[in-house]
Structure formats: structure tokens, C-alpha cells
Design a protein around this motif. Structure first.
Motif, PDB file in Angstrom:
ATOM      1  N   ILE A 149     -50.251 -46.321   0.802  1.00  0.00           N
ATOM      2  CA  ILE A 149     -49.219 -45.711   0.067  1.00  0.00           C
ATOM      3  C   ILE A 149     -47.830 -45.554   0.482  1.00  0.00           C
ATOM      4  O   ILE A 149     -47.011 -45.559  -0.383  1.00  0.00           O
ATOM      5  CB  ILE A 149     -49.915 -44.179  -0.482  1.00  0.00           C
ATOM      6  CG1 ILE A 149     -49.103 -43.510  -1.563  1.00  0.00           C
ATOM      7  CG2 ILE A 149     -50.145 -43.278   0.820  1.00  0.00           C
ATOM      8  CD1 ILE A 149     -49.902 -42.273  -2.247  1.00  0.00           C
ATOM      9  N   SER A 150     -47.502 -45.235   1.799  1.00  0.00           N
ATOM     10  CA  SER A 150     -46.243 -44.844   2.445  1.00  0.00           C
ATOM     11  C   SER A 150     -45.502 -46.495   1.979  1.00  0.00           C
ATOM     12  O   SER A 150     -44.191 -46.295   1.981  1.00  0.00           O
ATOM     13  CB  SER A 150     -46.551 -44.467   3.833  1.00  0.00           C
ATOM     14  OG  SER A 150     -46.830 -45.558   4.425  1.00  0.00           O
ATOM     15  N   ALA A 181     -44.954 -46.811  -1.634  1.00  0.00           N
ATOM     16  CA  ALA A 181     -43.651 -45.926  -1.986  1.00  0.00           C
ATOM     17  C   ALA A 181     -42.258 -46.400  -1.497  1.00  0.00           C
ATOM     18  O   ALA A 181     -41.345 -46.309  -2.318  1.00  0.00           O
ATOM     19  CB  ALA A 181     -44.039 -44.562  -1.629  1.00  0.00           C
ATOM     20  N   GLU A 182     -42.230 -46.653  -0.378  1.00  0.00           N
ATOM     21  CA  GLU A 182     -40.928 -47.240   0.081  1.00  0.00           C
ATOM     22  C   GLU A 182     -40.412 -48.607  -0.540  1.00  0.00           C
ATOM     23  O   GLU A 182     -39.134 -48.584  -0.944  1.00  0.00           O
ATOM     24  CB  GLU A 182     -41.063 -47.531   1.559  1.00  0.00           C
ATOM     25  CG  GLU A 182     -39.914 -47.924   2.079  1.00  0.00           C
ATOM     26  CD  GLU A 182     -39.728 -48.214   3.635  1.00  0.00           C
ATOM     27  OE1 GLU A 182     -38.965 -48.804   4.343  1.00  0.00           O
ATOM     28  OE2 GLU A 182     -40.750 -47.349   4.439  1.00  0.00           O
ATOM     29  N   MET A 218     -39.653 -44.740  -4.007  1.00  0.00           N
ATOM     30  CA  MET A 218     -40.135 -43.482  -4.679  1.00  0.00           C
ATOM     31  C   MET A 218     -40.979 -42.534  -3.693  1.00  0.00           C
ATOM     32  O   MET A 218     -41.476 -43.197  -2.688  1.00  0.00           O
ATOM     33  CB  MET A 218     -40.958 -43.500  -6.082  1.00  0.00           C
ATOM     34  CG  MET A 218     -42.304 -44.319  -5.879  1.00  0.00           C
ATOM     35  SD  MET A 218     -43.347 -44.519  -7.502  1.00  0.00           S
ATOM     36  CE  MET A 218     -41.926 -45.420  -8.396  1.00  0.00           C
ATOM     37  N   HIS A 219     -41.242 -41.361  -4.054  1.00  0.00           N
ATOM     38  CA  HIS A 219     -41.908 -40.593  -2.962  1.00  0.00           C
ATOM     39  C   HIS A 219     -43.309 -40.808  -3.149  1.00  0.00           C
ATOM     40  O   HIS A 219     -44.149 -40.963  -4.248  1.00  0.00           O
ATOM     41  CB  HIS A 219     -41.612 -39.155  -3.247  1.00  0.00           C
ATOM     42  CG  HIS A 219     -41.997 -38.240  -2.188  1.00  0.00           C
ATOM     43  ND1 HIS A 219     -43.372 -37.643  -2.175  1.00  0.00           N
ATOM     44  CD2 HIS A 219     -41.389 -37.632  -1.260  1.00  0.00           C
ATOM     45  CE1 HIS A 219     -43.416 -37.109  -1.136  1.00  0.00           C
ATOM     46  NE2 HIS A 219     -42.361 -36.941  -0.435  1.00  0.00           N
ATOM     47  N   PRO A 220     -44.119 -40.917  -2.087  1.00  0.00           N
ATOM     48  CA  PRO A 220     -45.857 -41.172  -2.198  1.00  0.00           C
ATOM     49  C   PRO A 220     -46.246 -40.093  -3.232  1.00  0.00           C
ATOM     50  O   PRO A 220     -47.216 -40.446  -3.817  1.00  0.00           O
ATOM     51  CB  PRO A 220     -46.209 -40.847  -0.867  1.00  0.00           C
ATOM     52  CG  PRO A 220     -45.274 -41.131   0.132  1.00  0.00           C
ATOM     53  CD  PRO A 220     -43.790 -40.817  -0.662  1.00  0.00           C
ATOM     54  N   THR A 270     -45.092 -38.962  -5.959  1.00  0.00           N
ATOM     55  CA  THR A 270     -44.866 -39.609  -7.244  1.00  0.00           C
ATOM     56  C   THR A 270     -46.193 -40.639  -7.601  1.00  0.00           C
ATOM     57  O   THR A 270     -46.554 -40.697  -8.652  1.00  0.00           O
ATOM     58  CB  THR A 270     -43.286 -40.186  -7.352  1.00  0.00           C
ATOM     59  OG1 THR A 270     -42.634 -39.261  -6.929  1.00  0.00           O
ATOM     60  CG2 THR A 270     -43.320 -40.798  -8.758  1.00  0.00           C
ATOM     61  N   LEU A 271     -46.310 -41.456  -6.556  1.00  0.00           N
ATOM     62  CA  LEU A 271     -47.315 -42.464  -6.622  1.00  0.00           C
ATOM     63  C   LEU A 271     -48.622 -41.658  -6.960  1.00  0.00           C
ATOM     64  O   LEU A 271     -49.439 -42.385  -7.948  1.00  0.00           O
ATOM     65  CB  LEU A 271     -47.496 -43.258  -5.471  1.00  0.00           C
ATOM     66  CG  LEU A 271     -46.602 -44.436  -5.561  1.00  0.00           C
ATOM     67  CD1 LEU A 271     -45.260 -44.268  -4.949  1.00  0.00           C
ATOM     68  CD2 LEU A 271     -47.340 -45.438  -4.170  1.00  0.00           C
ATOM     69  N   LEU A 304     -44.938 -50.188 -10.304  1.00  0.00           N
ATOM     70  CA  LEU A 304     -44.048 -49.060  -9.929  1.00  0.00           C
ATOM     71  C   LEU A 304     -42.685 -49.024 -10.294  1.00  0.00           C
ATOM     72  O   LEU A 304     -42.042 -48.144 -10.699  1.00  0.00           O
ATOM     73  CB  LEU A 304     -44.474 -48.684  -8.650  1.00  0.00           C
ATOM     74  CG  LEU A 304     -45.863 -48.418  -8.245  1.00  0.00           C
ATOM     75  CD1 LEU A 304     -46.147 -48.075  -6.654  1.00  0.00           C
ATOM     76  CD2 LEU A 304     -46.181 -46.695  -9.122  1.00  0.00           C
ATOM     77  N   GLN A 313     -40.186 -46.858 -12.772  1.00  0.00           N
ATOM     78  CA  GLN A 313     -39.065 -46.229 -12.358  1.00  0.00           C
ATOM     79  C   GLN A 313     -37.841 -46.744 -13.193  1.00  0.00           C
ATOM     80  O   GLN A 313     -36.901 -45.989 -13.620  1.00  0.00           O
ATOM     81  CB  GLN A 313     -38.703 -46.856 -10.738  1.00  0.00           C
ATOM     82  CG  GLN A 313     -39.342 -46.194  -9.917  1.00  0.00           C
ATOM     83  CD  GLN A 313     -38.985 -44.764  -9.529  1.00  0.00           C
ATOM     84  OE1 GLN A 313     -39.441 -44.008 -10.430  1.00  0.00           O
ATOM     85  NE2 GLN A 313     -37.949 -44.203  -8.687  1.00  0.00           N
TER      86      GLN A 313
END
Length: 170
Positions: free
Chosen positions: A31-32, A35-36, A40-42, A44-45, A74, A78
Motif C-alpha cells: 500500500i505504501s 500510494a506513492e 496519494m496518502h495510503p 485515501t487508498l 488510482l 485522482q
């Protein structure tokens, strides 16, 4: 004063690169990392997952694993929310409509293939009808069998028999 002896230069290090091809649908990012990559922020995922906008794969231990396709999705989310001003309900609707469109396009492609097959079959049957019609042999009075092609070649008109009112036979 002590002098230092020059050190032996390190032997040349040989580097090799190995490329591994991974299916774009296979979950490979935690997830990290996802997200990167999607900027976006994890959390948010996790919210998008809770809303059903994305479904990451899971490792045997339950860790979320995101694929290249997931990261692209994703990024699209966005783009739709940040740049186009859509809310998440609008994004959900866009994805639903895209899925319906893809299903209809697959169905249309199948129907077009079926129509082509049927057209070929109609052409084959029409040719068969023409071939069989040329082989029909009319019966003429006197008991002779004559090919239709011979009648045409000789210029003889073929008359159809008519029912007689008295016996109903031809």
C-alpha cells in the motif's frame, strides 16, 4: 614519518541487470508503494477500497497488494477528482458506465461475428439453391425426362401443369 603504501585498486565489479515481466494485473506493490506511485496518502487508498473503487489483491497473510492496473486506476481517480472536479459518486458512475460499455462492445463484436457467419451460410445456401434448380428435370407429356438446361437451349417454354377440376390431380 610513516608512509602509506598505495592500496590495490578494487577489482572491477561487474553489474548485471535482470528484468522480470510481471502481469499488469498481478498484485506486486504494498500500500505504501502504491500510494506513492499514485501520489496519494495510503489512507485515501483504504477509503477508495472501502467504497469499492479499487480491489487490491491480498497476500496469503492478508496484506494488500496493488497491481500496475490498480495504480493506473488510482491515477485516473485522482485525475477525475482533482482535475475534473468530480466527487467519488461521479467516479463510481463513470467506472460503472465504462464497464457497461465494454460489455456491450464485446456483445456487439460477438453479434457481428455471428452476422458474418450467417451471411456466409445464406450465400452458401443460395448457391446450393441455384445449383439444385439447374439440376431439376421437368416431366413432359410422353414420358420423357428433359433437363431444364436443354429446354432453355432449344428455346422451348416450360408450362406448368394445372389442376383439373374433376379429379384434383395434375
Amino acid at each position: 614519518m610513516a608512509t602509506r603504501e598505495p592500496e590495490d585498486p578494487e577489482p572491477a565489479i561487474r553489474r548485471t541487470t535482470t528484468r522480470v515481466r510481471v502481469s499488469s494485473g498481478r498484485g506486486v506493490f504494498m500500500i505504501s508503494v502504491a500510494a506513492e506511485l499514485a501520489e496519494m496518502h495510503p489512507q485515501t487508498l483504504r477509503m477508495y477500497e472501502a467504497r469499492g473503487l479499487i480491489e487490491p489483491k491480498r497476500s496469503p497473510k492478508g496484506t494488500r497488494l496493488y497491481s500496475h492496473e490498480d495504480v493506473e486506476r488510482l491515477r485516473r481517480i485522482q485525475e477525475m477528482t482533482a482535475e475534473m472536479g468530480m466527487n467519488l459518486a461521479g467516479v463510481e458512475r463513470v467506472f460503472e458506465l465504462e464497464e457497461q460499455l465494454e460489455a456491450m462492445m464485446r456483445k456487439l463484436a460477438g453479434l457481428e461475428r455471428r452476422a458474418q457467419d450467417l451471411q456466409s451460410e445464406v450465400e452458401r445456401l443460395e448457391q446450393l439453391r441455384r445449383d439444385l434448380r439447374a439440376e431439376i428435370v421437368p416431366y413432359v407429356k410422353g414420358g420423357q425426362l428433359v433437363r431444364a438446361a436443354d429446354f432453355k437451349r432449344l428455346g422451348i417454354r416450360i408450362e406448368r401443369a394445372q389442376k383439373r377440376p374433376d379429379d384434383g390431380k395434375i
